[in-house]
Design a protein around this motif. Structure first.
Motif, PDB file in Angstrom:
ATOM      1  N   ARG A 333       0.820  -1.210   0.000  1.00 44.30           N
ATOM      2  CA  ARG A 333       0.000   0.000   0.000  1.00 44.30           C
ATOM      3  C   ARG A 333       0.857   1.265   0.000  1.00 44.30           C
ATOM      4  O   ARG A 333       0.511   2.260  -0.647  1.00 44.30           O
ATOM      5  CB  ARG A 333      -0.943  -0.006   1.197  1.00 44.30           C
ATOM      6  CG  ARG A 333      -2.154  -0.908   0.999  1.00 44.30           C
ATOM      7  CD  ARG A 333      -3.045  -0.923   2.213  1.00 44.30           C
ATOM      8  NE  ARG A 333      -4.257  -1.690   1.963  1.00 44.30           N
ATOM      9  CZ  ARG A 333      -5.117  -2.075   2.906  1.00 44.30           C
ATOM     10  NH1 ARG A 333      -4.880  -1.750   4.174  1.00 44.30           N
ATOM     11  NH2 ARG A 333      -6.193  -2.762   2.600  1.00 44.30           N
ATOM     12  N   GLU A 334       1.960   1.237   0.736  1.00 45.12           N
ATOM     13  CA  GLU A 334       2.858   2.393   0.736  1.00 45.12           C
ATOM     14  C   GLU A 334       3.447   2.612  -0.649  1.00 45.12           C
ATOM     15  O   GLU A 334       3.528   3.749  -1.130  1.00 45.12           O
ATOM     16  CB  GLU A 334       3.973   2.193   1.769  1.00 45.12           C
ATOM     17  CG  GLU A 334       3.530   2.406   3.199  1.00 45.12           C
ATOM     18  CD  GLU A 334       3.030   3.816   3.441  1.00 45.12           C
ATOM     19  OE1 GLU A 334       3.685   4.767   2.979  1.00 45.12           O
ATOM     20  OE2 GLU A 334       1.973   3.976   4.080  1.00 45.12           O
ATOM     21  N   ALA A 335       3.852   1.513  -1.303  1.00 45.04           N
ATOM     22  CA  ALA A 335       4.405   1.627  -2.656  1.00 45.04           C
ATOM     23  C   ALA A 335       3.343   2.127  -3.631  1.00 45.04           C
ATOM     24  O   ALA A 335       3.619   2.971  -4.498  1.00 45.04           O
ATOM     25  CB  ALA A 335       4.951   0.276  -3.114  1.00 45.04           C
ATOM     26  N   ASN A 336       2.117   1.632  -3.495  1.00 47.05           N
ATOM     27  CA  ASN A 336       1.026   2.078  -4.363  1.00 47.05           C
ATOM     28  C   ASN A 336       0.734   3.561  -4.160  1.00 47.05           C
ATOM     29  O   ASN A 336       0.465   4.294  -5.120  1.00 47.05           O
ATOM     30  CB  ASN A 336      -0.238   1.263  -4.088  1.00 47.05           C
ATOM     31  CG  ASN A 336      -0.119  -0.169  -4.562  1.00 47.05           C
ATOM     32  OD1 ASN A 336       0.768  -0.505  -5.333  1.00 47.05           O
ATOM     33  ND2 ASN A 336      -1.014  -1.020  -4.098  1.00 47.05           N
ATOM     34  N   LYS A 337       0.771   4.000  -2.897  1.00 43.65           N
ATOM     35  CA  LYS A 337       0.498   5.400  -2.601  1.00 43.65           C
ATOM     36  C   LYS A 337       1.561   6.294  -3.218  1.00 43.65           C
ATOM     37  O   LYS A 337       1.243   7.318  -3.842  1.00 43.65           O
ATOM     38  CB  LYS A 337       0.427   5.615  -1.094  1.00 43.65           C
ATOM     39  CG  LYS A 337       0.090   7.039  -0.688  1.00 43.65           C
ATOM     40  CD  LYS A 337      -0.136   7.156   0.811  1.00 43.65           C
ATOM     41  CE  LYS A 337       1.153   6.952   1.591  1.00 43.65           C
ATOM     42  NZ  LYS A 337       0.979   7.203   3.037  1.00 43.65           N
ATOM     43  N   GLU A 338       2.823   5.919  -3.072  1.00 39.86           N
ATOM     44  CA  GLU A 338       3.907   6.714  -3.635  1.00 39.86           C
ATOM     45  C   GLU A 338       3.806   6.776  -5.160  1.00 39.86           C
ATOM     46  O   GLU A 338       4.016   7.833  -5.768  1.00 39.86           O
ATOM     47  CB  GLU A 338       5.252   6.112  -3.220  1.00 39.86           C
ATOM     48  CG  GLU A 338       5.572   6.266  -1.738  1.00 39.86           C
ATOM     49  CD  GLU A 338       6.882   5.600  -1.366  1.00 39.86           C
ATOM     50  OE1 GLU A 338       7.558   5.089  -2.287  1.00 39.86           O
ATOM     51  OE2 GLU A 338       7.229   5.578  -0.177  1.00 39.86           O
ATOM     52  N   LYS A 339       3.493   5.633  -5.759  1.00 44.90           N
ATOM     53  CA  LYS A 339       3.384   5.601  -7.222  1.00 44.90           C
ATOM     54  C   LYS A 339       2.229   6.466  -7.696  1.00 44.90           C
ATOM     55  O   LYS A 339       2.340   7.179  -8.694  1.00 44.90           O
ATOM     56  CB  LYS A 339       3.184   4.161  -7.694  1.00 44.90           C
ATOM     57  CG  LYS A 339       3.197   4.008  -9.202  1.00 44.90           C
ATOM     58  CD  LYS A 339       3.133   2.550  -9.607  1.00 44.90           C
ATOM     59  CE  LYS A 339       3.181   2.418 -11.125  1.00 44.90           C
ATOM     60  NZ  LYS A 339       3.120   1.000 -11.555  1.00 44.90           N
ATOM     61  N   ARG A 340       1.108   6.410  -6.974  1.00 48.33           N
ATOM     62  CA  ARG A 340      -0.053   7.229  -7.343  1.00 48.33           C
ATOM     63  C   ARG A 340       0.270   8.708  -7.201  1.00 48.33           C
ATOM     64  O   ARG A 340      -0.047   9.509  -8.096  1.00 48.33           O
ATOM     65  CB  ARG A 340      -1.250   6.866  -6.462  1.00 48.33           C
ATOM     66  CG  ARG A 340      -2.467   7.763  -6.679  1.00 48.33           C
ATOM     67  CD  ARG A 340      -3.664   7.257  -5.918  1.00 48.33           C
ATOM     68  NE  ARG A 340      -4.758   8.223  -5.947  1.00 48.33           N
ATOM     69  CZ  ARG A 340      -4.985   9.133  -5.015  1.00 48.33           C
ATOM     70  NH1 ARG A 340      -4.202   9.185  -3.931  1.00 48.33           N
ATOM     71  NH2 ARG A 340      -5.989   9.974  -5.128  1.00 48.33           N
ATOM     72  N   TYR A 341       0.904   9.104  -6.104  1.00 47.08           N
ATOM     73  CA  TYR A 341       1.250  10.510  -5.921  1.00 47.08           C
ATOM     74  C   TYR A 341       2.195  10.980  -7.025  1.00 47.08           C
ATOM     75  O   TYR A 341       2.086  12.118  -7.510  1.00 47.08           O
ATOM     76  CB  TYR A 341       1.902  10.723  -4.550  1.00 47.08           C
ATOM     77  CG  TYR A 341       0.937  10.661  -3.386  1.00 47.08           C
ATOM     78  CD1 TYR A 341      -0.437  10.751  -3.573  1.00 47.08           C
ATOM     79  CD2 TYR A 341       1.387  10.518  -2.081  1.00 47.08           C
ATOM     80  CE1 TYR A 341      -1.320  10.701  -2.512  1.00 47.08           C
ATOM     81  CE2 TYR A 341       0.506  10.474  -0.998  1.00 47.08           C
ATOM     82  CZ  TYR A 341      -0.842  10.560  -1.228  1.00 47.08           C
ATOM     83  OH  TYR A 341      -1.716  10.506  -0.174  1.00 47.08           O
TER      84      TYR A 341
END
Length: 534
Positions: A333-341
Motif C-alpha cells: 500500500r505504501e508503494a502504491n500510494k507513492e506511485k499514485r502521488y
C-alpha cells in the motif's frame, strides 16, 4: 419454492448456481449465453444430463432437500429453483447420457407456480426436434436440430431491476473462477461465455481454471487456542498488472472442491472479523485459498453456516493475517500510494508547464544565484555536478518524448542529444519524485525548474514547504487540505496546481512583503480547497 427462490435473488447469483449445477455433472464444456437485449440467459452443458424419471422423482419430489453429497455442487440441489425470483419463466431441457435418448423440457412459470397451494405440477413436453451430437452440432434437416449439450436451463424475460438484473462478463468470470476454479482446473472443463449487452454489443471469452500466480508465500496453518478449528493458508502476492493487483482469495472446506470468493465471504462474516482484515482480504493484493477444518458451507452456496465453527474459523483468519500477511499489505500500500502521488504530480506538472514556460510567467520559477538544479541522463555532462539526488524522479518533458509514437523522428532526437556539448541553460525540468524513474543529477547554477515531492511532515501544520534554491516543492500529505482533496485523482491534481502557484507566487514577492503576502495567499488557497472539494 418461494423460500428457495429468495436465496438466489439476482440474475448473477441464479446464473452462477446454474453453472455450478452444470459443473457437477462431469461435463467437458459448458455454454453460457447472456443476452440483456432480449432478456434471456441460458446455461447448457455436455455432462450426464437427466432422464424423465430422474427429474420427476429426484428433483421435483425432493425440492426442499438437497440430494447432493457434501462435495457436490449439484444439478437438483437447492439452487435449481433460483430462477423463480429473477425471471417470468424458465425451462429445463435434458436427455440422459446413457439410456433413453429423448429430450424432455419442463417449464417453470413464476405466476402459475405462485398460485399453487399444495400440489406441485410442472408441465413438460417431449422435444422431438432435438438430437444430441457433438460432431453435427448446429446442423438441421428442417425437422431435427443437432445440439452439443445434454442439459440446458434457460431464463426468459429476466428482471430489468437495476439491482436484481445487474450482471457483467468481468464480474461473472471472476465469480466463476472463485467458486468453481478448482473443479474447472482439475477436470479440464471449459466455459464458453457469450455476453450481449443492452445495446447489442457482444463479448465472447473462454473461461478455464487457472493455477495461482504471483509470488508464493510459505503455506501455514493457524489453530486458535481452545478451539478444534484450524485454518490452512495457501496464499500468493498477486501479480501486478496494468490495472493493479487483482487477486482473489478463495474460501472453502478442506476436502471439498466448492469455494466462496473473498467478496462473498467477507460480506457473510460481518461482525466476525475486523473491518481492516476484511478490507485487506478483498484488496486484490493476495490470491490463493484459505481452507477450514470445521466450518461448513451453507445451503445457499455462497456463505458458511453461521455458528461457533465459523466464529473459530474467523479467529484463525484474523490471527493468520496479523502474523503473516499484514506486513505485506502495509508494504504494498505504501508503494502504491507513492506511485499514485508521483503519477498525479506528473499530471499536475504537465498542466503547470504550459503556464510556467510562458515568458509572461517564467519569473515564477526564476531563482537568484547561487542555486541547485537537476538534469536527466540525456543531457550533456554538467560542468559543476554535485552528485546524484537521493530520490528517483520522472521529468514531464522526458516522459512525453519517451511515450511518442513509433513514427516520430526519435533517431534524430537521440542524435541531437549525443551531439550536445554543453548544458542547455534554458532547460526547465518539471519533475515528480517517487518510486519510478531514475535518480537525477544535481547541478549548480543551471537547469531552472520545479520538482514535486510528498512528505509526511509530522507535527507540522503547514500545507507545503518550498525550497527555492533547489526548486523543490514538498507537499505535506498529512495536512488537512491535502487529505480533503485526496479523495479523487482529479481533485488532488487541482490541489497540487493551486498549491504550487501559491508557493511560487509567494517566492516571487520582494522579501519585505512575504510575511503579509503569505497570509493572503494561504487564505486564497483555503478558498481554492473549498471550491475543489465542493
Amino acid at each position: 419454492l418461494k423460500r428457495l427462490s429468495a436465496t438466489y435473488s439476482t440474475v448473477e447469483k441464479a446464473t452462477l448456481e446454474a453453472i455450478g449445477n452444470a459443473v457437477d455433472e462431469n461435463p467437458t464444456k459448458i455454454w453460457v449465453n447472456i443476452n440483456l437485449k432480449t432478456r434471456t440467459v441460458e446455461v447448457a452443458d455436455n455432462g450426464n444430463g437427466a432422464s424423465l424419471k430422474e427429474f420427476e422423482h429426484e428433483a421435483l419430489e425432493s425440492v426442499a432437500d438437497s440430494t447432493k453429497d457434501d462435495d457436490k455442487i449439484g444439478r437438483f440441489g437447492l439452487g435449481f429453483m433460483g430462477g423463480l425470483s429473477i425471471c417470468e419463466r424458465y425451462t429445463f431441457t435434458a436427455v440422459p447420457k446413457h439410456g433413453d435418448q429423448r429430450y424432455f423440457e419442463w417449464t417453470f412459470d413464476t405466476k402459475i407456480l405462485a398460485s399453487k397451494k399444495e400440489e406441485l405440477n410442472v408441465p413438460h413436453i417431449e422435444r422431438l426436434d432435438l438430437r444430441y451430437s457433438a460432431r453435427l452440432a448446429g446442423a438441421s434437416d428442417g425437422i431435427i436440430t443437432y445440439v452439443p449439450w445434454r442439459a440446458a436451463v434457460k431464463f426468459f424475460k429476466i428482471s430489468t431491476d437495476k439491482i436484481i438484473g445487474r450482471i457483467s462478463p468481468d464480474s461473472l468470470e471472476g465469480e466463476i473462477l472463485a467458486r468453481y476454479g478448482v473443479p474447472l482446473r482439475k477436470r479440464g472443463i471449459v466455459i464458453f461465455l457469450n455476453f450481449i449487452d443492452v445495446n447489442g454489443q457482444e463479448i465472447s471469452r473462454e473461461i478455464r481454471g487457472k493455477d495461482f500466480q504471483g509470488e508464493p508465500l510459505d503455506p501455514f496453518i493457524i489453530n486458535p487456542p481452545n478451539t478444534n478449528e484450524f485454518a490452512e493458508f495457501k496464499l500468493y502476492i498477486a501479480p501486478l498488472t496494468v490495472k493493479g493487483r487483482r487477486g482473489v482469495i478463495h474460501f472453502g472446506e478442506r476436502g471439498s472442491e466448492y469455494r466462496i470468493s473473498d467478496k462473498e465471504f467477507v460480506m457473510s462474516v460481518v461482525g466476525l472479523i475486523d473491518e481492516d482484515v476484511g478490507t485487506a482480504l478483498r484488496s486484490g493484493i493476495f490470491e490463493g485459498e484459505i481452507l477450514s477444518s470445521c466450518a461448513k458451507g451453507n445451503e445457499d452456496r455462497h456463505s458458511f453456516n453461521r455458528n461457533e465453527d465459523l466464529s473459530n474459523f474467523c479467529l484463525a483468519i484474523v490471527e493468520g493475517y496479523r502474523k503473516h500477511c499484514e506486513s505485506h499489505v502495509i508494504r504494498i500500500r505504501e508503494a502504491n500510494k507513492e506511485k499514485r502521488y508521483q503519477e498525479l504530480s506528473l499530471r499536475a506538472l504537465d498542466k503547470l508547464q504550459h503556464l510556467l514556460t510562458n515568458p509572461n510567467y517564467q519569473r515564477l520559477i526564476e531563482r537568484s544565484l547561487p542555486f541547485v538544479g537537476t538534469t536527466g541522463t540525456n543531457h550533456a555532462a554538467p560542468k559543476k555536478s554535485l552528485g546524484e539526488t537521493d530520490q528517483k524522479g520522472i521529468a514531464v518533458q522526458g516522459r512525453k518524448q519517451d511515450s511518442g509514437n513509433s513514427n516520430s523522428d526519435s533517431g534524430a532526437n537521440d542524435q541531437r542529444r549525443r551531439l550536445a556539448s554543453e548544458e542547455d541553460l534554458a532547460h526547465h525540468p518539471f519533475v515528480a519524485t517517487g518510486p519510478s524513474g531514475k535518480k537525477r543529477l544535481e547541478v549548480k547554477n543551471s537547469s531552472i525548474g520545479l520538482i514535486f515531492a510528498h512528505v509526511e511532515m509530522l507535527g507540522s501544520n503547514v500545507p507545503y514547504v518550498f525550497i527555492p534554491e533547489k526548486g523543490v516543492l514538498e507537499f505535506n500529505i498529512r495536512h488537512h487540505w491535502f487529505v480533503q482533496c485526496d479523495v479523487t485523482d482529479a481533485k488532488l491534481v487541482r490541489y497540487q496546481c493551486e498549491a504550487a502557484l501559491s508557493a511560487l507566487t509567494l517566492n516571487a514577492q520582494p522579501v519585505e512583503w512575504r510575511e503579509v503576502a503569505q497570509v493572503a495567499l494561504l487564505d486564497r488557497l483555503e478558498l481554492d480547497v473549498f471550491q475543489i472539494t465542493h
